[in-house]
Scaffold this active site. Structure first.
Site, short mmCIF file in Angstrom:
data_model
loop_
_atom_site.label_atom_id
_atom_site.label_comp_id
_atom_site.label_asym_id
_atom_site.label_seq_id
_atom_site.Cartn_x
_atom_site.Cartn_y
_atom_site.Cartn_z
N ASP A 298 71.72 45.62 32.96
CA ASP A 298 71.70 46.94 33.59
C ASP A 298 70.44 47.23 34.40
O ASP A 298 70.39 48.21 35.13
CB ASP A 298 71.89 48.04 32.53
CG ASP A 298 73.31 48.00 31.94
OD1 ASP A 298 74.22 47.48 32.60
OD2 ASP A 298 73.49 48.48 30.81
N TYR A 384 77.82 54.42 30.35
CA TYR A 384 76.79 54.58 29.33
C TYR A 384 75.60 55.37 29.86
O TYR A 384 75.33 55.38 31.05
CB TYR A 384 76.26 53.21 28.91
CG TYR A 384 76.75 52.73 27.57
CD1 TYR A 384 77.87 51.92 27.46
CD2 TYR A 384 76.08 53.08 26.39
CE1 TYR A 384 78.31 51.47 26.22
CE2 TYR A 384 76.52 52.63 25.16
CZ TYR A 384 77.63 51.82 25.08
OH TYR A 384 78.05 51.38 23.87
NI NI Z 1 77.24 50.40 22.62
#
Ligand code: NI
Length: 638
Positions: A298, A384
């Site tokens: 990420d 996320y």
């Molecule tokens: Ni997770």
């Protein structure tokens, strides 16, 4: 251009909008890029450490800006260094292994290509969806192109979700079994379809507007600091209590701390030269075709720093806040201001220390309130959220806490059953097990550049003349002398810590000054050696790595070229040299994280889960450095 561009005040200052604009125009004027080139990011090239440590206000330096992007016409990514001082392109490298991070330009092109692909439209139609505007496409980095794509393809995958209304939680309605493989350079889409699973009718909503009502017994809780906060900010430099540091936001790493020091009785003692997230990986454990390829980086692949949220007072942060803005580079080469990207505030954190004299009730208890300084950012990466919170305490402790929240990835299960690698989080909805493994690069500068690292275990000892009662346990310390020796893993059963020491500086007891890295009990990478995940996420194979400092070794992996990189980069490659790590300018790399076995309570949105580490002084000070914290004003007369 104005004089501000000629004279940034410090080599570590982040880029201004004007600097990014000028850097892009210098690069474009060099006529090396095509019209189809898109920028991924722009930031100051990391200045040499010696320059920074010797820098004094007003000194001249060459302001170098690094511009990274991808040129579709050439089907290759570029890494340019532009001197703003000399107004010239210094260096332009075309990248052979790996590609520039995914940008908004890639996302838009992916949308356009997939939604126009007849095979994909037919696959969606087979699932009863005729209006492709009601499909949310999520871009996914994939590590390597499909075998039938060009080996250097700018490959990305798209998974799909039904999004009937813009405000819906579309992650609860995955279009199961369907993956679009896209070569963004060639404009090719290859559809992979594993069969239809009916999409649930009911949503799984979490937005305030979708709630029937809220609990009613929450009373106001206000944080007030009538005289203002105890910190000061000057440019990028923060001072609080005895701490001093400089911060910046990097597109890849997010928040970066520089030159962290603690004032010990008038002496500003250096602790860290630089600390940041180097990269992270999210390897999935499930073997199903929808998930077995997922292992997102990420930071390196999708730019953690660009995901930084604009934080809101009273929502993200409470109290007297100082915000720092962040200027990022858009794909078209124009700057974009992200306001309030970094939050700085202080928090009461319970008690710092306390003792009551149990045998003399006339004496008041001695108790001190503990405060911490919080420097934080919160990032959105697809489904996320990651919050990175650095805490500084009055007793010399530094803590890094990652807050993980957002929405877990799910699959619809036709038979309604969960499995050991994808447990149910809701009826008919399973979420695969996965890890979030963060690798922090910690460039120590503990009372000087030359440091060493020891591994300290606490071990029970065998019964013998020294141990007749079998109670005897003791610390066992081992110096990690080289890069190969210093590849180590957590051992909570031995209370293992890694202690960074300066062997050349001793405390009043004659021992080397030190700081210990207190790791949480988390395993490194669980993916097997045969996996692409293992090959590409080398840094995640161990919890600890130590390397001697080298200017060019800034990343645990291929850094800004991790996207589609083979994996032959970063820590496993650096440490093949097995260089000396004893009494040397050291960088400590720490991999830790969460092995996430999703729960029903993580659905439809995950309450914050925490991961992190502590850096605690061990003999760095001669005594508790927080004895001079005064009692709270209303406590001293009790
Ligand atoms: Ni997770």
């Amino acid at each position: 251009m104005n004089s501000v561009i000629n004279n940034p005040t410090h080599p570590l200052d982040p880029c201004t909008a004007e600097e990014l604009t000028l850097a892009v125009s210098i690069l474009r004027d060099a006529n090396e890029l095509s019209e189809q080139a898109a920028f991924a990011c722009g930031f100051p090239a990391e200045p040499p450490k010696d320059l920074v440590l010797q820098f004094e206000a007003g000194m001249d330096f060459d302001r170098l800006i690094r511009l990274i992007g991808h040129d579709r016409a050439r089907k290759q990514s570029f890494d340019a260094h532009v001197s703003l001082t000399n107004r010239q392109l210094v260096e332009l490298n075309w990248i052979e292994d790996g590609q520039a991070p995914v940008s908004a330009a890639d996302y838009l092109r992916m949308l356009e290509l997939v939604k126009a692909d007849a095979e994909w439209v037919a696959a969606v139609s087979k699932r009863g969806i005729e209006d492709v505007s009601k499909v949310h496409l999520e871009p996914w980095v994939c590590g390597q192109p499909l075998p039938d794509m060009h080996p250097q393809a700018r490959a990305i995958r798209a998974i799909a979700f039904l999004s009937e209304r813009p405000q819906d939680n579309y992650y609860a309605k995955p279009i199961e079994g369907l993956i679009a493989h896209v070569d963004l350079d060639e404009g090719v889409v290859i559809v992979e379809d594993h069969g239809v699973v009916p999409i649930p009718q009911d949503g799984s909503e979490y937005a305030a507007a979708a709630m029937d009502g809220f609990r009613k017994d929450l009373k106001p809780l206000e944080i007030t600091q009538p005289e203002g906060p105890s910190f000061t900010v000057e440019g990028q430099v923060i001072r609080w209590q005895k701490w001093r540091m400089r911060i910046a936001v990097n597109p890849v790493e997010g928040l970066v701390l520089y030159d962290v020091r603690y004032n010990d009785n008038g002496r500003e003692r250096p602790i860290l030269y630089r600390a940041s997230l180097s990269d992270m990986v999210v390897p999935y454990g499930d073997s199903s075709p929808m998930h077995n390829w997922k292992h997102a980086f990420d930071a390196g692949e999708t730019l953690m720093g660009h995901g930084g949220n604009s934080l809101r007072l009273g929502c993200d942060c409470l109290g007297e806040i100082h915000y720092f803005d962040n200027t990022i580079l858009r794909p078209d080469g124009k700057p974009l201001l992200v306001e309030n990207a970094v939050c700085l505030h202080e928090e009461d954190f319970g008690i710092l220390w306390k003792h009551t004299n149990a045998f003399n009730p006339k004496l008041p208890p001695e108790v001190r309130r503990k405060r911490r300084l919080v420097v934080s950012m919160i990032h959105t990466v697809g489904n996320y959220e990651y919050g990175f919170f650095w805490y500084f305490y009055q007793d010399g402790t530094i803590q890094l806490e990652v807050k993980l929240t957002g929405i877990v990835g799910v699959s619809l299960v036709a038979d309604g059953q969960g499995t050991e690698s994808a447990p149910l989080v809701a009826p008919g909805i399973a979420s695969p097990v996965h890890q979030h493994l963060f690798c922090f690069r910690l460039d120590f500068n503990l009372d000087g550049q030359d440091n060493s690292v020891c591994e300290v275990d606490v071990e029970p000892q065998p019964i013998g003349p020294r141990n007749p009662n079998d109670n005897y346990f003791k610390t066992v310390s081992r110096l990690l002398r080289s890069e190969q020796e210093a590849q180590r893993d957590n051992a909570p059963e031995r209370s293992r810590v890694w202690k960074v020491i300066n062997p050349n500086v001793t405390n009043s007891m004659g021992n080397p000054v030190g700081y210990k890295l207190l790791a949480q009990a988390s395993p490194p990478l669980l993916s097997g050696k045969g996996s692409l995940h293992y090959q590409r996420a080398g840094f995640a194979r161990h919890n600890l790595w130590v390397t001697p400092y080298a200017d060019e070794e800034l990343y645990a992996d291929a850094g800004p070229f991790t996207n589609l990189h083979s994996g032959n980069a970063g820590l496993p490659v650096y440490t093949e040299q097995d260089r000396n790590t004893e009494n040397a300018d050291l960088v400590v790399w720490h991999t830790f994280g969460v092995t996430h076995v999703p729960r029903p309570e993580d659905w439809p949105i995950m309450p914050v889960e925490y991961a992190g580490f502590m850096l605690m002084p061990v003999g760095f000070f001669d005594a508790n450095p927080a004895l001079d914290v005064p009692p709270a004003s209303h406590c001293d007369s009790m």
